[in-house]
Design a protein around this motif. Structure first.
Motif, PDB file in Angstrom:
ATOM      1  N   MET A 155      13.512  72.847  40.220  1.00 36.84           N
ATOM      2  CA  MET A 155      14.303  72.643  39.136  1.00 36.84           C
ATOM      3  C   MET A 155      14.466  71.115  39.050  1.00 36.84           C
ATOM      4  N   PRO A 156      13.780  70.235  37.959  1.00 40.47           N
ATOM      5  CA  PRO A 156      14.282  68.858  38.140  1.00 40.47           C
ATOM      6  C   PRO A 156      15.728  68.620  37.753  1.00 40.47           C
ATOM      7  N   LEU A 157      16.386  67.694  38.150  1.00 40.40           N
ATOM      8  CA  LEU A 157      17.683  67.335  37.925  1.00 40.40           C
ATOM      9  C   LEU A 157      17.882  66.647  36.646  1.00 40.40           C
ATOM     10  N   THR A 158      18.998  67.063  35.588  1.00 42.75           N
ATOM     11  CA  THR A 158      18.992  66.257  34.540  1.00 42.75           C
ATOM     12  C   THR A 158      19.713  64.907  34.800  1.00 42.75           C
ATOM     13  N   ASP A 159      20.017  64.072  34.183  1.00 43.54           N
ATOM     14  CA  ASP A 159      20.586  62.623  34.263  1.00 43.54           C
ATOM     15  C   ASP A 159      22.035  63.078  34.593  1.00 43.54           C
ATOM     16  N   LYS A 160      22.486  64.081  33.932  1.00 44.67           N
ATOM     17  CA  LYS A 160      23.975  64.281  33.930  1.00 44.67           C
ATOM     18  C   LYS A 160      24.142  64.717  35.639  1.00 44.67           C
ATOM     19  N   GLU A 161      23.339  65.288  35.977  1.00 43.38           N
ATOM     20  CA  GLU A 161      23.674  65.719  37.618  1.00 43.38           C
ATOM     21  C   GLU A 161      23.278  64.619  38.491  1.00 43.38           C
ATOM     22  N   LYS A 162      22.871  63.526  38.114  1.00 41.54           N
ATOM     23  CA  LYS A 162      22.772  62.522  38.841  1.00 41.54           C
ATOM     24  C   LYS A 162      24.065  61.625  38.752  1.00 41.54           C
ATOM     25  N   GLU A 163      25.095  61.949  38.250  1.00 43.95           N
ATOM     26  CA  GLU A 163      26.196  60.996  38.433  1.00 43.95           C
ATOM     27  C   GLU A 163      26.768  61.100  39.711  1.00 43.95           C
ATOM     28  N   PRO A 164      27.480  59.828  40.268  1.00 45.39           N
ATOM     29  CA  PRO A 164      28.252  59.852  41.410  1.00 45.39           C
ATOM     30  C   PRO A 164      29.359  61.053  41.849  1.00 45.39           C
ATOM     31  N   LYS A 165      29.756  61.454  40.825  1.00 43.20           N
ATOM     32  CA  LYS A 165      30.729  62.607  41.247  1.00 43.20           C
ATOM     33  C   LYS A 165      29.789  63.727  41.502  1.00 43.20           C
ATOM     34  N   ASP A 166      28.544  63.979  41.117  1.00 42.47           N
ATOM     35  CA  ASP A 166      27.806  64.951  41.780  1.00 42.47           C
ATOM     36  C   ASP A 166      27.159  64.717  43.260  1.00 42.47           C
ATOM     37  N   LEU A 167      27.018  63.433  43.596  1.00 44.34           N
ATOM     38  CA  LEU A 167      26.599  63.018  44.930  1.00 44.34           C
ATOM     39  C   LEU A 167      28.039  63.622  45.981  1.00 44.34           C
ATOM     40  N   ILE A 168      29.268  63.303  45.527  1.00 39.67           N
ATOM     41  CA  ILE A 168      30.411  63.730  46.326  1.00 39.67           C
ATOM     42  C   ILE A 168      30.340  65.189  46.376  1.00 39.67           C
ATOM     43  N   ASN A 169      30.278  66.004  45.156  1.00 39.54           N
ATOM     44  CA  ASN A 169      30.151  67.307  45.200  1.00 39.54           C
ATOM     45  C   ASN A 169      29.146  67.915  46.150  1.00 39.54           C
ATOM     46  N   GLN A 170      27.831  67.286  46.100  1.00 41.27           N
ATOM     47  CA  GLN A 170      26.825  67.880  46.931  1.00 41.27           C
ATOM     48  C   GLN A 170      27.050  67.392  48.291  1.00 41.27           C
ATOM     49  N   LEU A 171      27.622  66.281  48.779  1.00 36.30           N
ATOM     50  CA  LEU A 171      27.751  65.841  49.995  1.00 36.30           C
ATOM     51  C   LEU A 171      28.803  67.067  50.762  1.00 36.30           C
ATOM     52  N   SER A 172      29.749  67.353  49.722  1.00 38.80           N
ATOM     53  CA  SER A 172      30.842  68.252  50.329  1.00 38.80           C
ATOM     54  C   SER A 172      30.352  69.609  50.532  1.00 38.80           C
ATOM     55  N   VAL A 173      29.667  70.127  49.631  1.00 38.74           N
ATOM     56  CA  VAL A 173      28.800  71.548  49.798  1.00 38.74           C
ATOM     57  C   VAL A 173      28.050  71.361  51.096  1.00 38.74           C
ATOM     58  N   MET A 174      27.215  70.500  51.063  1.00 37.25           N
ATOM     59  CA  MET A 174      26.224  70.297  52.130  1.00 37.25           C
ATOM     60  C   MET A 174      27.019  70.344  53.484  1.00 37.25           C
ATOM     61  N   ILE A 175      28.251  69.558  53.696  1.00 35.64           N
ATOM     62  CA  ILE A 175      28.795  69.807  55.066  1.00 35.64           C
ATOM     63  C   ILE A 175      29.607  70.939  55.127  1.00 35.64           C
ATOM     64  N   LYS A 176      30.143  71.659  54.000  1.00 35.73           N
ATOM     65  CA  LYS A 176      30.711  72.973  54.130  1.00 35.73           C
ATOM     66  C   LYS A 176      29.470  73.903  54.657  1.00 35.73           C
TER      67      LYS A 176
END
Ligand SMILES: [Fe+2]
Ligand SMILES: [Fe+2]
Length: 465
Positions: free
Chosen positions: A1-22
């Motif tokens: 599914m393509p990402l919307t612009d909203k999902e590309k905010e820096p806060k999403d980067l933090i969130n996904q980095l966190s999810v990925m490490i967990k």
């Protein structure tokens, strides 16, 4: 599914980095769950990196991306805090991504992070494991506080606190005498305090346990200013906006100079007539600010929040207004800070202040009516389940004061505590961390219940500062 612009905010980067490490902490890096998490992370990172490098840095409590602070968003609060902890645990200060990454490079980073998790020298282990990853470099967490630095910082913070108290006194006196006053100095002080919030939030919040019976309004104004700035900071307001917020907060009760002293200092309940006068202070405040400052953006902000700070989220407060309005952002923030400080202070006309945890639970009952529910949630997260200054009885029979809220979102009920009375009943003074565990992995201490420091005649400020 393509990402919307909203999902590309820096806060999403933090969130996904966190999810990925967990995810990688639970599964092997070849597991499909990890691969999917990596893919999602790459999708968010790639557009950022394709415009140049992406440097993610932990500064104090907050992440910055290429020098700009990343918004602390409520929806991701647990993942954000997890990542803060993960960085701190590994003494990791920054990760810089210099190019669009290949899946293997991210896998190597995850493997390096996991090897550090199990090491006694986490950063060195991480550095060794990550040194050959092509497009990723890491930096060590800057040690902000040496002991002498810490003492110096406390001194500076205290000095600024008392400077702000004198400033409020000064402005009030000038207005009382009908003199014009320049708010340049006030703005400069607000800038300094806004900067201090970034690195020393805990220390500044502990300053707000300073209450003064005789000069209640001045101390209260400064406390409301600090609490508003901390909340504003967590809401992601810029430094410039924070400066304006601080100025508005410090002036929110300026209208009280028009309320006769006999009424303000009355030790018993107000009569209906006295209430009628007290309820005028928001309107008087707004006028006073416009009178000393004339009409400009700063004075308008301050006048609006002085006028609105008792109006409440559902407009059920005072002054009564006609029609529906939406409360100003500053007003919503200041109302929360104002109620918390007023309830925990020993005002002359309120005989007994509330203990901090009790004040918060009263505020929770007002969520959605008097108080903005979203802002209140963030405020409670900032103050903690056991706020600084809470007197607690431990299951070890020790009695202590909370002096630092927990930074671990999974254990916000485990703050750091100054023990004042030990299990034998002796007066002592040592600090304990409620996160400490014994050899069997059980917590050494648990909080049994909270007590009212006012009933034990404990001067909070004396211990906390
Ligand atoms: Fe007020
Ligand atoms: Fe107030």
């Amino acid at each position: 599914m393509p990402l919307t612009d909203k999902e590309k905010e820096p806060k999403d980067l933090i969130n996904q980095l966190s999810v990925m490490i967990k995810t990688a902490q639970l599964h092997h890096t070849d597991n499909i769950a990890v691969i999917n998490a990596i893919k999602k992370f790459s999708d968010i990172l790639s557009p950022i990196v394709s415009e140049g490098e992406a440097a993610l840095e932990l500064v104090g409590e907050f992440f910055h991306l290429n020098g700009s602070r990343i918004r602390y968003s409520m929806e991701y609060v647990f993942n954000y805090d997890f990542l803060v902890r993960e960085f701190r645990k590994n003494e990791l200060g920054s990760i810089t991504f210099t190019n669009v990454l290949h899946e293997d490079e991210i896998k190597s980073l995850l493997a390096a992070l996991i090897s550090a998790d199990h090491s006694d020298i986490p950063f060195e282990t991480l550095q060794e494991a990550a040194k050959n990853i092509k497009n990723i470099s890491i930096g060590k967490l800057r040690k902000i506080a040496q002991e002498s630095d810490e003492l110096n910082r406390k001194k500076i913070i205290k000095r600024n606190y008392f400077n702000t108290v004198s400033l409020v006194k000064n402005i009030s006196n000038k207005i009382s005498m009908g003199e014009k006053t320049n708010l340049k100095k006030a703005k400069r002080l607000m800038e300094i305090i806004a900067d201090q919030i970034v690195e020393n939030e805990s220390l500044l919040i502990s300053m707000t346990t300073l209450k003064d019976y005789d000069e209640y309004t001045y101390y209260h104004s400064v406390n409301v200013c600090i609490l508003s700035l901390s909340l504003g900071h967590r809401l992601g307001l810029s430094r410039k906006v924070l400066t304006e917020l601080g100025l508005s907060a410090v002036l929110h009760d300026i209208g009280k100079i028009e309320v006769p002293k006999e009424i303000l200092n009355k030790p018993s309940e107000f009569s209906e007539e006295e209430w009628r006068i007290v309820r005028k202070h928001p309107t008087w405040g707004a006028w006073a600010i416009l009178k000393i400052q004339g009409i400009n953006p700063s004075s308008m902000n301050a006048a609006v929040s002085a006028f609105e700070h008792h109006l409440y989220y559902d407009l059920s407060g005072y002054p009564k207004i006609k029609g529906k309005i939406i409360l100003d952002l500053f007003s919503k923030i200041i109302t929360i800070a104002d109620q918390y400080d007023a309830m925990t202070s020993s005002r002359v006309y309120s005989r007994m202040p509330q203990p901090p945890d009790k004040a918060l639970s009263i505020m929770v009952e007002r969520s959605g009516t008097q108080l903005d529910p979203y802002f209140l949630k963030i405020f409670i997260n900032m103050i903690g389940v056991y706020p600084i200054g809470t007197l607690v009885m431990l299951d070890t029979n020790e009695l202590g004061l909370v002096f630092e809220s927990s930074t671990n979102p999974d254990f916000i009920d485990r703050p750091r505590v100054i023990v004042l009375v030990d299990s034998t009943g002796k007066n002592v003074k040592y600090t304990v961390d409620m996160m400490e565990k014994d050899d069997k992995g059980n917590f050494k201490r648990n909080i049994l219940k909270t007590l009212d420091p006012n009933q034990y005649k404990i001067n909070l400020a004396e211990y906390l500062l």
